[in-house]
Design a protein around this motif. Structure first.
Motif, mmCIF file in Angstrom:
data_model
loop_
_atom_site.group_PDB
_atom_site.id
_atom_site.type_symbol
_atom_site.label_atom_id
_atom_site.label_comp_id
_atom_site.label_asym_id
_atom_site.label_seq_id
_atom_site.Cartn_x
_atom_site.Cartn_y
_atom_site.Cartn_z
ATOM 1 N N UNK A 1 112.011 -75.627 55.115
ATOM 2 C CA UNK A 1 111.949 -75.582 53.650
ATOM 3 C C UNK A 1 110.496 -75.595 53.191
ATOM 4 N N UNK A 2 109.687 -76.418 53.866
ATOM 5 C CA UNK A 2 108.271 -76.462 53.497
ATOM 6 C C UNK A 2 107.651 -75.083 53.667
ATOM 7 N N UNK A 3 107.932 -74.454 54.823
ATOM 8 C CA UNK A 3 107.348 -73.140 55.100
ATOM 9 C C UNK A 3 107.828 -72.110 54.074
ATOM 10 N N UNK A 4 109.142 -72.132 53.802
ATOM 11 C CA UNK A 4 109.696 -71.160 52.854
ATOM 12 C C UNK A 4 109.088 -71.355 51.471
ATOM 13 N N UNK A 5 108.952 -72.624 51.053
ATOM 14 C CA UNK A 5 108.445 -72.832 49.697
ATOM 15 C C UNK A 5 106.964 -72.474 49.603
ATOM 16 N N UNK A 6 106.210 -72.741 50.677
ATOM 17 C CA UNK A 6 104.803 -72.319 50.667
ATOM 18 C C UNK A 6 104.737 -70.793 50.625
ATOM 19 N N UNK A 7 105.560 -70.148 51.487
ATOM 20 C CA UNK A 7 105.562 -68.684 51.507
ATOM 21 C C UNK A 7 105.915 -68.101 50.155
ATOM 22 N N UNK A 8 106.906 -68.742 49.513
ATOM 23 C CA UNK A 8 107.350 -68.273 48.195
ATOM 24 C C UNK A 8 106.247 -68.416 47.151
ATOM 25 N N UNK A 9 105.589 -69.576 47.181
ATOM 26 C CA UNK A 9 104.502 -69.823 46.229
ATOM 27 C C UNK A 9 103.380 -68.817 46.430
ATOM 28 N N UNK A 10 103.028 -68.598 47.699
ATOM 29 C CA UNK A 10 101.968 -67.633 47.992
ATOM 30 C C UNK A 10 102.402 -66.247 47.511
ATOM 31 N N UNK A 11 103.685 -65.910 47.737
ATOM 32 C CA UNK A 11 104.206 -64.621 47.292
ATOM 33 C C UNK A 11 104.108 -64.470 45.777
ATOM 34 N N UNK A 12 104.514 -65.512 45.058
ATOM 35 C CA UNK A 12 104.408 -65.552 43.598
ATOM 36 C C UNK A 12 102.984 -65.282 43.166
ATOM 37 N N UNK A 13 102.080 -66.004 43.842
ATOM 38 C CA UNK A 13 100.664 -65.913 43.512
ATOM 39 C C UNK A 13 100.145 -64.498 43.721
ATOM 40 N N UNK A 14 100.497 -63.916 44.872
ATOM 41 C CA UNK A 14 100.013 -62.576 45.199
ATOM 42 C C UNK A 14 100.584 -61.538 44.231
ATOM 43 N N UNK A 15 101.862 -61.732 43.870
ATOM 44 C CA UNK A 15 102.507 -60.802 42.948
ATOM 45 C C UNK A 15 101.792 -60.794 41.594
ATOM 46 N N UNK A 16 101.530 -62.008 41.088
ATOM 47 C CA UNK A 16 100.843 -62.109 39.804
ATOM 48 C C UNK A 16 99.429 -61.539 39.916
ATOM 49 N N UNK A 17 98.768 -61.781 41.059
ATOM 50 C CA UNK A 17 97.416 -61.239 41.258
ATOM 51 C C UNK A 17 97.434 -59.721 41.198
ATOM 52 N N UNK A 18 98.477 -59.145 41.780
ATOM 53 C CA UNK A 18 98.597 -57.682 41.806
ATOM 54 C C UNK A 18 98.737 -57.137 40.382
ATOM 55 N N UNK A 19 99.635 -57.778 39.616
ATOM 56 C CA UNK A 19 99.814 -57.366 38.219
ATOM 57 C C UNK A 19 98.497 -57.492 37.465
#
Lengths: 261, 519
Positions: B490-508
């Motif tokens: 769960x820790x790994x998934x939530x970190x991955x998700x947060x990083x994904x969120x971050x990268x997505x917003x950075x892209x936009x």
């Protein structure tokens, strides 16, 4: 392109403005009066801190005097600017980086809620007038300093103002470009002849463009000398090297240094 | 003078009076909002235990604050002197920034003894703001003095010593200001599930079941007060060194030119990106290896892979996580949008109506400094245990940084541009639409990037403490059942998700800003 536009006379009557800096009271302008005839070009020259820009900001309605008043064609600056009767250009071209040249020039029209499409022809005419054909869609980031300043000049003219206020519009440009812009500004100005007040540090610029040069002193800021400029229009670039021109230049420099020394 | 004091104090006093009345007559959620007087009476009853709880939270928070900041400042200097290191540690930095602390807390608790989980979590939360702001301060130096130093033969070290050291101070101190409440929050969060008896977090957790709103509010306010003091101390320090600088000119410069990289670097770009993505996993593996904890408890990246794809119950494990994701993800996204809209709306209202900022700022500051864990039980008391509570917690967590960033953007609109509009008699709304809003677009994007990971954290906290579903609940249950594989997953998934969120917003953000500056 010669159009006759309504011009207004500009009167500054006994304007005083002071700022408090810390505990001290700084007298930026003391009892300043100035009258500019309709369709005339006046240059304000003086050392830094003599209140030239403050005066210009008061005339534009961006600042209020502590006492005295400004009348433009018999009305206050605040009334006048709602009619789009004022045009300004500052030393900073103050262009919006996300707008194209055309959209930047159209900005005042949008503020005044005038229909931009109706004026498209006029905007394109101004772009031609300031020599920026082919750059209509460019963003400020893609233009040189001189080109940005031309956009700012075009923007100041888009409402066909009756009073044009210029605050060192070429102050950030180099001497060569500046002289070129002086020649162009004269050409542009002659097409519509709004009542113009220009703040500047350049004596040659003031003499070349203006009908009258007003020298200001500081501490407190006040009017010191008024010099009528006799040269007939249109003025050509050779004027910069004419003996009469140099004589007047020296006279004004004398007024400026007499105060500094 | 008296009039001014009255004008600022009067609304506060009226609010307090209103609160007392509302609490006294049980007007909100059947007594969930207690009267101030009741809270004070409860403080008096608990006066013996409070100093012990506060000290148990404060001491590790302070140690973590020192430790995390030391690492942050050292690395910021390293990044400036050797830019390659920053590119290599980019993945690490983003991961540290995006880690939902609540997911890290159980792992630290099973790995470390004593108060070390608290110290480490405080240090982790402190690291990013200080590192980022110090780095910005070190980088954002007027280029002209650099030229002067170079003309006299000065090298990178001379520039660092003579220029960057001083110019990074406002940024560094601003970072400490943000870090101080974060340290308190970290210390409190690590008390969750630590089983330790003392500390405000343990006190709070133990009090949730007792149905005593007076005590829950008391603990929440005490935690807020603690964080507010830490914030104020650092803010006072920062104020001495920071002069307000508003740019006088419009930056119409070409951003493409400044982003240009030499050709040799362009070819190796993908190599750097790959390395940067792998570095966090390497650090994870190295930390576990150096600790020498049993592989049953401490999972390496490979251990998590086994748990999710190779052991007997692997497919069940995956289904459980996917189901939790289905519940948590929509909440986080919706919460993010609401928070951003809310922050933008309030920031805009602040520019149009000045006194509004004066009224909203204290409340927003309380939200910022109030450790969100302390907030959650209170929100649950008021809003119940449903979707609303989750959204409210998420908005409360993400709102403040977004608001501050957007308000800063609106405040930094260059004055000449507004003067031009004034000359044509533009109204406040016109200035806002034509200049202020588009000019602060970069800040709006930055705000979204800043709070995107926090929105997942808010959702997980609400799930853990209140609603009982989603990723937060999964983590809580796994912790109770000592299902180490699940905790790590769960820790790994939530970190991955947060990083994904971050990268997505950075892209936009990149796309939006590219359209914004050039044709």
């Amino acid at each position: 392109m010669t159009t006759t536009l309504p011009t207004d006379e500009l009167s500054v009557i006994g304007v005083t403005r002071s700022f408090s800096v810390g505990t001290q009271l700084l007298q930026a302008l003391q009892d300043v009066s100035l009258h500019c005839q309709a369709g005339s070009f006046t240059a304000l020259i003086g050392p830094s801190g003599c209140g030239k820009s403050t005066l210009l900001r008061i005339i534009a309605g961006l600042d209020r005097p502590c006492s005295g008043q400004v009348m433009i064609g018999g009305e206050s600056p605040l009334e006048k600017r709602r009619q789009g009767a004022l045009g300004v250009a500052f030393q900073d071209p103050a262009l919006l980086p996300w707008r194209s040249v055309r959209q930047n020039i159209a900005l005042p029209l949008q503020v005044l809620r005038r229909k931009v499409p109706d004026q498209q022809e006029r905007i394109d005419g101004l772009i031609r007038l300031v020599g920026l054909e082919g750059f209509e869609q460019a963003r400020p980031g893609q233009l040189s300093g001189g080109m940005r300043q031309r956009v700012a000049i075009a923007r100041s003219l888009v409402t066909s103002p009756s009073v044009l206020l210029l605050d060192e519009p070429f102050g950030a440009l180099d001497q060569i470009l500046r002289r070129k812009m002086n020649v162009e500004l004269q050409r542009i100005w002659t097409t519509s002849r709004p009542t113009t007040l220009m703040v500047t540090h350049g004596i040659d610029e003031a003499l070349f463009l203006a009908d009258r040069v007003v020298v200001m002193n500081r501490n407190p800021g006040r009017m010191a000398h008024r010099i009528d400029v006799p040269f007939p229009r249109p003025r050509l670039p050779d004027l910069f090297s004419a003996p009469d021109f140099h004589r007047l230049e020296d006279e004004i420099a004398g007024y400026l240094y007499e105060e500094a020394g | 003078m008296i009039k001014r004091v009255l004008r600022t104090a009067l609304p506060g006093l009226l609010l307090l009076l209103l609160w007392e009345l509302v609490g006294h007559f049980h007007l909100v959620a059947d007594g969930a909002l207690p009267a101030p007087w009741g809270i004070i009476a409860q403080y008096w009853q608990d006066r013996d235990v409070y100093p012990v709880h506060i000290w148990a939270t404060l001491q590790p928070a302070m140690m973590g604050f020192c430790f995390g900041n030391a690492v942050a400042i050292l690395l910021a200097f390293l990044f400036v002197l050797m830019p390659v290191t920053e590119r290599l540690l980019r993945g690490f930095n983003i991961a540290v920034f995006a880690i939902p602390p609540i997911a890290l807390s159980p792992i630290l608790v099973i790995m470390l003894p004593g108060t070390w989980p608290q110290i480490m979590l405080a240090a982790v939360l402190v690291y990013f703001p200080t590192m980022l702001m110090t780095l910005l301060g070190l980088r954002d130096v007027d280029p002209r003095p650099i030229d002067v130093i170079r003309v006299y033969g000065g090298g990178d070290m001379a520039v660092l010593r003579l220029l960057r050291l001083r110019s990074c101070l406002p940024g560094l101190l601003g970072g400490l200001r943000v870090a101080a409440p974060a340290a308190i929050l970290g210390a409190i969060l690590a008390e969750f599930g630590s089983g330790s008896r003392w500390g405000l977090g343990s006190f709070l957790l133990g009090s949730i079941g007792q149905g005593n709103p007076n005590r829950i509010w008391g603990i929440g306010l005490a935690a807020t007060f603690l964080a507010a003091i830490a914030y104020t101390l650092c803010a006072l320090l920062a104020k001495r060194f920071t002069a307000t600088i508003t740019s006088v000119t419009l930056p119409s410069g070409n951003i493409e030119a400044t982003n240009a990289r030499p050709n040799w670097q362009r070819g190796t770009n993908w190599l750097f990106s790959a390395a940067a993505a792998l570095v966090p996993f390497f650090i994870w593996w190295a930390v576990i290896a150096s600790f020498g904890v049993s592989p049953v408890i401490a999972k390496t990246p490979l251990g998590v892979w086994d748990y999710l794809f190779r052991t007997a119950g692997a497919s069940d494990n995956r289904t459980e996580i996917l189901q939790a994701l289905e519940q948590s993800l929509p909440m986080a996204s919706i919460g993010l949008f609401i928070a951003l809209g809310f922050a933008l709306g309030l920031a805009v209202m602040g520019t149009i109506w000045r006194t509004f900022t004066a009224v909203i700022m204290p409340a927003a500051l309380v939200l910022q400094t109030m450790p969100l864990v302390a907030l959650t039980p209170i929100i649950v008391l008021i809003f119940g245990r449903g979707v609303t509570a989750t959204l409210v917690v998420t908005v409360a967590v993400t709102f403040f940084p977004a608001f501050i960033t957007i308000a800063q953007g609106l405040a930094q609109v260059p004055k000449p541009a507004l003067d031009v509009l004034d000359v044509y008699g533009a109204g406040k709304l016109q200035k806002l639409l034509l200049v202020s809003l588009p000019a602060s677009l970069p800040y709006l994007c930055a705000a979204a990037r800043l709070v995107a990971p926090a929105s997942l954290l808010g959702v997980m906290i609400a799930e853990w403490l209140a609603t009982g579903y989603g990723l937060g609940e999964l983590l809580n249950v796994a912790r109770g059942e000592l299902d180490y594989g699940m905790i790590w997953s769960v820790a790994l998934v939530s970190v991955g998700l947060s990083v994904g969120f971050y990268q997505l917003v950075s892209l936009v953000e990149t796309i939006a800003l590219r359209r914004y500056r050039t044709a």
